[in-house]
Design a protein around this motif. Structure first.
Motif, PDB file in Angstrom:
ATOM      1  N   GLU A 110      -0.348  -3.159   1.943  1.00 47.69           N
ATOM      2  CA  GLU A 110       0.413  -4.180   2.673  1.00 47.69           C
ATOM      3  C   GLU A 110       1.607  -3.562   3.393  1.00 47.69           C
ATOM      4  O   GLU A 110       1.968  -3.993   4.497  1.00 47.69           O
ATOM      5  CB  GLU A 110       0.843  -5.297   1.727  1.00 47.69           C
ATOM      6  CG  GLU A 110      -0.326  -6.144   1.272  1.00 47.69           C
ATOM      7  CD  GLU A 110      -0.006  -7.073   0.115  1.00 47.69           C
ATOM      8  OE1 GLU A 110      -0.575  -8.179   0.094  1.00 47.69           O
ATOM      9  OE2 GLU A 110       0.788  -6.698  -0.774  1.00 47.69           O
ATOM     10  N   VAL A 111       2.214  -2.538   2.808  1.00 52.26           N
ATOM     11  CA  VAL A 111       3.307  -1.829   3.478  1.00 52.26           C
ATOM     12  C   VAL A 111       2.762  -1.121   4.716  1.00 52.26           C
ATOM     13  O   VAL A 111       3.379  -1.141   5.782  1.00 52.26           O
ATOM     14  CB  VAL A 111       4.009  -0.832   2.530  1.00 52.26           C
ATOM     15  CG1 VAL A 111       4.957   0.074   3.295  1.00 52.26           C
ATOM     16  CG2 VAL A 111       4.754  -1.586   1.448  1.00 52.26           C
ATOM     17  N   GLN A 156       0.312  -2.090   6.471  1.00 51.70           N
ATOM     18  CA  GLN A 156       0.115  -3.151   7.460  1.00 51.70           C
ATOM     19  C   GLN A 156       1.435  -3.531   8.126  1.00 51.70           C
ATOM     20  O   GLN A 156       1.474  -3.770   9.332  1.00 51.70           O
ATOM     21  CB  GLN A 156      -0.536  -4.378   6.811  1.00 51.70           C
ATOM     22  CG  GLN A 156      -0.850  -5.493   7.776  1.00 51.70           C
ATOM     23  CD  GLN A 156      -1.821  -5.092   8.864  1.00 51.70           C
ATOM     24  OE1 GLN A 156      -2.666  -4.219   8.686  1.00 51.70           O
ATOM     25  NE2 GLN A 156      -1.699  -5.702  10.025  1.00 51.70           N
ATOM     26  N   ARG A 157       2.522  -3.558   7.375  1.00 46.43           N
ATOM     27  CA  ARG A 157       3.847  -3.839   7.960  1.00 46.43           C
ATOM     28  C   ARG A 157       4.187  -2.810   9.036  1.00 46.43           C
ATOM     29  O   ARG A 157       4.735  -3.150  10.078  1.00 46.43           O
ATOM     30  CB  ARG A 157       4.942  -3.792   6.886  1.00 46.43           C
ATOM     31  CG  ARG A 157       5.014  -4.975   5.991  1.00 46.43           C
ATOM     32  CD  ARG A 157       6.126  -4.759   4.940  1.00 46.43           C
ATOM     33  NE  ARG A 157       6.186  -5.863   4.036  1.00 46.43           N
ATOM     34  CZ  ARG A 157       6.894  -6.973   4.239  1.00 46.43           C
ATOM     35  NH1 ARG A 157       7.591  -7.098   5.335  1.00 46.43           N
ATOM     36  NH2 ARG A 157       6.896  -7.934   3.351  1.00 46.43           N
ATOM     37  N   LEU A 158       3.893  -1.550   8.753  1.00 42.87           N
ATOM     38  CA  LEU A 158       4.172  -0.491   9.716  1.00 42.87           C
ATOM     39  C   LEU A 158       3.287  -0.630  10.956  1.00 42.87           C
ATOM     40  O   LEU A 158       3.749  -0.406  12.078  1.00 42.87           O
ATOM     41  CB  LEU A 158       3.988   0.885   9.074  1.00 42.87           C
ATOM     42  CG  LEU A 158       5.079   1.249   8.063  1.00 42.87           C
ATOM     43  CD1 LEU A 158       4.667   2.450   7.236  1.00 42.87           C
ATOM     44  CD2 LEU A 158       6.396   1.502   8.767  1.00 42.87           C
ATOM     45  N   ASP A 185       4.792  -6.513  -2.208  1.00 43.91           N
ATOM     46  CA  ASP A 185       3.603  -6.008  -1.535  1.00 43.91           C
ATOM     47  C   ASP A 185       3.000  -4.817  -2.263  1.00 43.91           C
ATOM     48  O   ASP A 185       3.675  -4.122  -3.008  1.00 43.91           O
ATOM     49  CB  ASP A 185       3.938  -5.539  -0.110  1.00 43.91           C
ATOM     50  CG  ASP A 185       4.238  -6.677   0.845  1.00 43.91           C
ATOM     51  OD1 ASP A 185       4.025  -7.844   0.473  1.00 43.91           O
ATOM     52  OD2 ASP A 185       4.697  -6.384   1.967  1.00 43.91           O
ATOM     53  N   GLN A 232       2.161  -3.446  12.139  1.00 48.69           N
ATOM     54  CA  GLN A 232       2.724  -4.577  12.873  1.00 48.69           C
ATOM     55  C   GLN A 232       4.036  -4.207  13.562  1.00 48.69           C
ATOM     56  O   GLN A 232       4.383  -4.795  14.581  1.00 48.69           O
ATOM     57  CB  GLN A 232       2.937  -5.764  11.936  1.00 48.69           C
ATOM     58  CG  GLN A 232       1.644  -6.376  11.455  1.00 48.69           C
ATOM     59  CD  GLN A 232       1.840  -7.399  10.344  1.00 48.69           C
ATOM     60  OE1 GLN A 232       2.899  -7.493   9.739  1.00 48.69           O
ATOM     61  NE2 GLN A 232       0.787  -8.159  10.067  1.00 48.69           N
ATOM     62  N   ALA A 233       4.741  -3.228  13.014  1.00 41.43           N
ATOM     63  CA  ALA A 233       6.007  -2.779  13.607  1.00 41.43           C
ATOM     64  C   ALA A 233       5.778  -1.830  14.788  1.00 41.43           C
ATOM     65  O   ALA A 233       6.730  -1.376  15.404  1.00 41.43           O
ATOM     66  CB  ALA A 233       6.873  -2.103  12.551  1.00 41.43           C
ATOM     67  N   GLU A 264      11.231  -3.185   2.119  1.00 37.32           N
ATOM     68  CA  GLU A 264      10.834  -4.564   2.434  1.00 37.32           C
ATOM     69  C   GLU A 264       9.590  -4.955   1.647  1.00 37.32           C
ATOM     70  O   GLU A 264       9.497  -6.064   1.129  1.00 37.32           O
ATOM     71  CB  GLU A 264      10.563  -4.712   3.932  1.00 37.32           C
ATOM     72  CG  GLU A 264      11.805  -4.650   4.783  1.00 37.32           C
ATOM     73  CD  GLU A 264      11.482  -4.546   6.273  1.00 37.32           C
ATOM     74  OE1 GLU A 264      10.284  -4.596   6.655  1.00 37.32           O
ATOM     75  OE2 GLU A 264      12.427  -4.375   7.054  1.00 37.32           O
ATOM     76  N   GLY A 265       8.638  -4.025   1.584  1.00 33.77           N
ATOM     77  CA  GLY A 265       7.413  -4.289   0.835  1.00 33.77           C
ATOM     78  C   GLY A 265       7.672  -4.469  -0.643  1.00 33.77           C
ATOM     79  O   GLY A 265       7.100  -5.355  -1.283  1.00 33.77           O
ATOM     80  N   ARG A 273      10.787   0.003   5.559  1.00 37.38           N
ATOM     81  CA  ARG A 273       9.546  -0.769   5.429  1.00 37.38           C
ATOM     82  C   ARG A 273       9.041  -0.757   3.982  1.00 37.38           C
ATOM     83  O   ARG A 273       8.551  -1.769   3.486  1.00 37.38           O
ATOM     84  CB  ARG A 273       8.463  -0.235   6.365  1.00 37.38           C
ATOM     85  CG  ARG A 273       8.800  -0.356   7.820  1.00 37.38           C
ATOM     86  CD  ARG A 273       8.882  -1.793   8.239  1.00 37.38           C
ATOM     87  NE  ARG A 273       9.198  -1.839   9.663  1.00 37.38           N
ATOM     88  CZ  ARG A 273       9.759  -2.839  10.276  1.00 37.38           C
ATOM     89  NH1 ARG A 273      10.079  -3.924   9.605  1.00 37.38           N
ATOM     90  NH2 ARG A 273      10.020  -2.797  11.549  1.00 37.38           N
TER      91      ARG A 273
END
Length: 102
Positions: free
Chosen positions: A59-60, A62-64, A55, A66-67, A49-50, A46
Motif C-alpha cells: 500500500e505504501v 501504491q502511495r508512491l 498500510d 499515486q504521488a 504516512e503508510g 510516504r
C-alpha cells in the motif's frame, strides 16, 4: 534535493510511530537511524504516512505510485524496501511493517 532537516524530521516521525506502538525505545531509534540511511526524505514521509494509516508495504508502494514516482523509481524503491525490512529487523529487532517469518 531534500534537506538534512527534512530527512531527520521524517526519520523522527517514524521513530514516534514506532514508540506509539509500544516498541522498545532503542529499537525505534535504531529503526529511524537505519531508515534515514536507506531512503530519502520524500520516501520516508510516504512510509510514515503508510505506518500512520496502518498500510502494508504494498500500500505504501501504491502511495508512491499515486504521488507520481516513475515505474523505474518505484521498482527500485520496492526492492530497497523489501531488503531494508529484513536488514532493519535483524539489526533493530523491529521494522516498518511486519516481517514474514517461517
Amino acid at each position: 534535493m531534500a534537506s538534512a532537516g527534512a530527512l531527520e524530521s521524517a526519520a523522527e516521525r517514524i521513530a514516534g510511530i514506532c514508540l506509539s506502538r509500544d516498541h522498545d525505545d532503542d529499537a525505534c531509534h535504531c529503526l529511524a537511524r537505519e531508515a534515514g540511511s536507506r531512503f530519502d526524505s520524500h520516501q520516508l514521509q510516504r512510509i510514515a504516512e503508510g505506518l500512520e494509516a496502518g498500510d502494508s508495504a504494498p500500500e505504501v508502494t501504491q502511495r508512491l505510485r499515486q504521488a507520481g514516482m516513475s515505474e523505474v523509481e518505484l521498482a527500485s524503491f520496492t526492492r530497497r524496501l523489501e531488503t531494508a525490512q529484513v536488514v532493519i529487523h535483524q539489526t533493530c529487532g523491529t521494522s516498518f511493517f511486519e516481517v514474514e517469518t517461517d
